[in-house]
Design a protein around this motif. Structure first.
Motif, PDB file in Angstrom:
ATOM      1  N   PRO A   1      14.907  33.636  -3.205  1.00 25.74           N
ATOM      2  CA  PRO A   1      14.174  33.479  -4.294  1.00 25.74           C
ATOM      3  C   PRO A   1      14.025  34.489  -5.388  1.00 25.74           C
ATOM      4  O   PRO A   1      13.993  34.235  -6.485  1.00 25.74           O
ATOM      5  N   ASN A   2      14.531  35.670  -5.102  1.00 28.66           N
ATOM      6  CA  ASN A   2      14.685  36.737  -6.076  1.00 28.66           C
ATOM      7  C   ASN A   2      16.098  36.895  -6.767  1.00 28.66           C
ATOM      8  O   ASN A   2      16.714  37.995  -7.046  1.00 28.66           O
ATOM      9  N   TYR A   3      16.977  35.899  -6.418  1.00 29.28           N
ATOM     10  CA  TYR A   3      18.549  36.083  -6.658  1.00 29.28           C
ATOM     11  C   TYR A   3      18.623  36.339  -8.309  1.00 29.28           C
ATOM     12  O   TYR A   3      19.328  37.360  -8.546  1.00 29.28           O
ATOM     13  N   PHE A   4      18.115  35.431  -9.067  1.00 27.82           N
ATOM     14  CA  PHE A   4      18.443  35.732 -10.289  1.00 27.82           C
ATOM     15  C   PHE A   4      17.425  36.699 -11.003  1.00 27.82           C
ATOM     16  O   PHE A   4      18.236  37.370 -11.992  1.00 27.82           O
ATOM     17  N   GLU A   5      16.555  37.078 -10.293  1.00 29.92           N
ATOM     18  CA  GLU A   5      15.693  38.152 -10.876  1.00 29.92           C
ATOM     19  C   GLU A   5      16.637  39.560 -10.651  1.00 29.92           C
ATOM     20  O   GLU A   5      16.718  40.577 -11.472  1.00 29.92           O
ATOM     21  N   GLU A   6      17.061  39.744  -9.382  1.00 31.46           N
ATOM     22  CA  GLU A   6      18.048  40.786  -9.154  1.00 31.46           C
ATOM     23  C   GLU A   6      19.172  40.661  -9.906  1.00 31.46           C
ATOM     24  O   GLU A   6      19.798  41.940 -10.375  1.00 31.46           O
TER      25      GLU A   6
END
Length: 323
Positions: free
Chosen positions: A95-100
């Motif tokens: 879920p946090n791929y693009f955020e990271e």
């Protein structure tokens, strides 16, 4: 906020893409669109893709079969974003791929990046063993997900991104299979663009579900390395010969049982020690003795599959030059 375009080439794998798209709906960073390129499949995924139209900014294209490299180019040409990302259809995205990724590119911009892969808790024991084999430091697989790797990092297209400028300058892939991502990465770097690993932008990569399919995949990877040599001779390094050397050593060990028991005892002792190291390391990492034993089979499958493919294609190359 940077706008991303996710390009997913797919060929006869509708069930896989459903899981991938479901994982994209759960992203905490939402400024992206999705381009699905059906590469001449006989089993189409259009209906599945359309079911996500209310949850994702998604487009579907069907084209004749040209292979994954040219299908990615097709997707790039139709992308809206500033930055293009490619996922294999058998990936699940945290879920946090693009955020990271956004955080990493804002801190230190990369024209091209690659991310590691990990094993998801839902994977079968065989899939977890294969994932261990492809990412362990006891095999050649640990190189691509290791920030301390020697030399410039070369992204792989199961989890890879490039800026729009990279695509405009390089025109994307020039071969469609058999090492197309390695060739593309080398050409990106040779064009003066900055490449690197984004360690936190990892995916869960299913890979193959049994050792037979895994062997075929790695056999193809071994052949692909020689194909890269045809484009960039200097890119064939000593480390690329290691699986072939391991394969020959295994063959020599088996043959030594016929003509020398002492040689067989020494050689098999090395293989036993290597297997024990894999067993301990995988068992600790996966918290499962069963996966530890399966990892031994996965490692031997990986190295011999790659080694045989490498030697087969090397023989063809040498014979061609001699002829």
């Amino acid at each position: 906020m940077r706008r991303y375009s996710v390009v997913i080439p797919i060929y006869n794998r509708p069930d896989e893409i459903k899981e991938l798209l479901e994982s994209l709906t759960k992203q905490t960073y939402r400024n992206f669109d999705v381009v699905v390129v059906e590469d001449g499949s006989s089993i189409k995924c259009e209906e599945i893709v359309n079911s996500f139209k209310e949850q994702l900014d998604i487009s579907y294209y069907f084209k004749e079969n040209t292979g994954q490299g040219f299908s990615r180019n097709y997707g790039y040409e139709r992308s809206k974003g500033d930055y293009f990302i490619v996922f294999d259809s058998d990936c699940i995205i945290p879920p946090n791929y693009f955020e990271e990724l956004e955080k990493a590119l804002n801190e230190k911009f990369l024209d091209a990046y690659g991310g590691p892969d990990k094993s998801h808790p839902s994977f079968t024991d065989v899939q977890k063993a294969i994932s261990y084999s492809m990412t362990s430091l006891f095999t050649t697989g640990g190189i691509r997900g290791n920030k301390k790797s020697v030399g410039v990092f070369h992204p792989r297209s199961f989890n890879m991104g490039i800026s729009r400028r990279v695509f405009e300058k390089t025109s994307g892939y020039i071969i469609t299979r058999m090492g197309e991502d390695i060739e593309f990465s080398i050409r990106i770097i040779n064009s003066g663009f900055k490449s690197g690993l984004v360690e936190n932008a990892f995916v869960y990569h299913k890979r193959r579900t049994n050792f037979g399919h895994f062997f075929k995949q790695l056999h193809f990877f071994g052949r692909a390395r020689i194909n890269i040599y045809r484009f960039f001779p200097s890119e064939l390094k000593p480390i690329h010969f290691m699986p072939a050397a391991f394969t020959l050593f295994c063959a020599f060990t088996i043959l030594s049982a016929i003509f020398s028991s002492s040689v067989f005892f020494i050689c098999s002792g090395f293989l036993l020690l290597y297997s024990l190291l894999i067993l301990i390391d995988s068992t600790v990492k996966n918290k499962s003795l069963k996966i530890g034993f399966l990892s031994i089979a996965a490692v031997f499958t990986q190295l011999t599959g790659y080694g045989i493919g490498f030697l087969t294609e090397l023989k063809r190359e040498l014979f061609k030059e001699k002829k």
